[in-house]
Write an enzyme that holds these catalytic residues in place. Sequence first.
Site, mmCIF file in Angstrom:
data_model
loop_
_atom_site.group_PDB
_atom_site.id
_atom_site.type_symbol
_atom_site.label_atom_id
_atom_site.label_comp_id
_atom_site.label_asym_id
_atom_site.label_seq_id
_atom_site.Cartn_x
_atom_site.Cartn_y
_atom_site.Cartn_z
ATOM 1 C CE1 TYR A 144 -2.433 3.302 2.569
ATOM 2 C CE2 TYR A 144 -3.518 2.441 0.684
ATOM 3 C CZ TYR A 144 -3.197 3.417 1.497
ATOM 4 O OH TYR A 144 -3.999 4.606 1.836
ATOM 5 C CG ASP A 239 6.045 3.622 0.431
ATOM 6 O OD1 ASP A 239 4.686 3.496 0.186
ATOM 7 O OD2 ASP A 239 6.272 4.229 1.299
ATOM 8 C CE LYS A 267 2.636 4.914 7.920
ATOM 9 N NZ LYS A 267 1.052 4.912 8.589
HETATM 10 P P1 KE4 Z 1 -0.590 8.530 4.458
HETATM 11 O O1 KE4 Z 1 -0.920 9.283 3.123
HETATM 12 O O2 KE4 Z 1 -1.510 7.647 5.028
HETATM 13 O O3 KE4 Z 1 0.331 9.339 5.221
HETATM 14 O O4 KE4 Z 1 0.670 7.445 3.909
HETATM 15 C C1 KE4 Z 1 0.202 6.309 2.934
HETATM 16 C C2 KE4 Z 1 1.345 5.425 3.164
HETATM 17 C C3 KE4 Z 1 2.199 5.234 2.092
HETATM 18 N N1 KE4 Z 1 3.254 4.038 2.186
HETATM 19 C C4 KE4 Z 1 3.094 3.185 3.124
HETATM 20 C C5 KE4 Z 1 4.123 2.210 3.193
HETATM 21 C C6 KE4 Z 1 2.109 3.101 4.219
HETATM 22 O O5 KE4 Z 1 1.980 2.417 5.067
HETATM 23 C C7 KE4 Z 1 0.971 4.512 3.866
HETATM 24 C C8 KE4 Z 1 -0.024 4.490 5.154
HETATM 25 N N2 KE4 Z 1 -0.093 3.513 6.211
HETATM 26 C C9 KE4 Z 1 -1.407 3.401 6.462
HETATM 27 C C10 KE4 Z 1 -1.180 2.280 7.627
HETATM 28 N N3 KE4 Z 1 -0.757 0.968 7.212
HETATM 29 C C11 KE4 Z 1 -1.928 4.606 7.459
HETATM 30 C C12 KE4 Z 1 -3.180 4.328 8.126
HETATM 31 C C13 KE4 Z 1 -4.536 4.609 7.750
HETATM 32 O O6 KE4 Z 1 -4.514 4.646 6.266
HETATM 33 O O7 KE4 Z 1 -5.138 5.221 8.236
#
Ligand code: KE4
Length: 426
Positions: A144, A239, A267
């Site tokens: 993801y 990523d 994060k």
């Molecule tokens: P954000 O747009 O949520 O800040 O980041 C997207 C993203 C990009 N790349 C990786 C590897 C990620 O894990 C994420 C977002 N992670 C999720 C949890 N697995 C965020 C939690 C959520 O969607 O509320």
Amino acid sequence: MKTKNSERLFEESLKRIPGGVNSPVRAFGAVGRTPLFIDHAKGSHITDVDGNRFLDYVGSWGPGILGHAHPAVVEAVQRACVDGLTYGAPTKKELQLAEMIHEAMPTIEKVRLVSSGTEAVMSAIRVARGYTGRDLIIKFKGNYHGHSDGLLVKAGSAALTTAVPDSKGVPASYTQNTLVALYNNPDSVKGLMEAYPGQVAAIVVEPVAANMGVVPPEEGFLAFLREITRAYGTVLIFDEVITGFRLGYGGAQQYYGVEPDLTTLGKIVGGGMPMAAYGGRAKIMDQVSPVGPVYQAGTLSGNPVATTAGIATLEILRAHPEYYGEMERKGKQLAEAFRERSRKRGEAIWVNQVGSLLSAFFTAGPVRDYGSATSSDTGAYARYFGQMLENGVYVAPSQFEAMFVSVAHTDEEIQKTCRLLAGDGD
Ligand code: KE4
């Protein structure tokens, strides 16, 4: 456990906010319970609006590596706020954070700060396309990378066809440049690269997958990706939104010794504030406007309060390399407790653990890719989730998320969790 205030707030939120939450996983849909509305958090614990206090292994999905509300970070943010929340102009803090990121991950010769991981990955892909003049990208099933249109995809019918949308509202034309390979399966990558020679702009990968649960790269997989992308002139994007500053101060690229061309961060780099980043080789990043022809912009990019939180967080992590060994030791103890639970209860549980990241899959395993991860018994996971919650431990409300250990988790708290996991109660 009293949850009437969460229930009331959830009911009211449903009227104003889709699903009552601002991000789907928070809705507890996968575990069939009312989501808990959090009132405050400190160190390794969160407290909900009914006063229930939990040992927190979600840590806001990764940012919480120092534990919640670390005094030095909070103080720095409070000081920064009185100087103004945002200027829309460059500040020395952005340069300081850019230098810290480069020092931690030297492959990041130039970096752009943005506001979310989604924005970071979306931008990195655009830059890779601009740099190579190619349109196709390869991602991996179960990885993801945020919710930009071209990445909300699932594999097309035939293995070598382009992807199809995995969300309503994403036109098929937006996914025709996305190909889907299988994690830990070099042949699936080779097949796509040979089917589209010289047409793939980038391969984007989670160097440790953490969005199908935690699935580490098998020996040589990342090095293989590095080799095949170099051979085809394709940009390799790590990523590291989760693994950056998590697996070590230098992220997965240091941990595994494989150098990507571009990296995305999120994060931890924002210390819990809305901030992320993308960066890499200067010759690629110089494609970005206003130097180059690839446009990317943002009102709150490099925001002075967010950069303050990021700098304060990274300064603590940089000053304490021993933290990573401690978190890894605790991660291993938790993994062992799950294996003991499996032995004692005859329950099918497979654990993957890398540093302070781990996932217990309710399946016999081994779990090495999307197919094996999704063979997990999500009903068993939901029951485990409920048992932990009732015993004051807050884990991810989904089988396909990670468990995060922070600096703030004490040995006593880890032991308490291990006893609970192994079914020995408190
Ligand atoms: P954000 O747009 O949520 O800040 O980041 C997207 C993203 C990009 N790349 C990786 C590897 C990620 O894990 C994420 C977002 N992670 C999720 C949890 N697995 C965020 C939690 C959520 O969607 O509320």
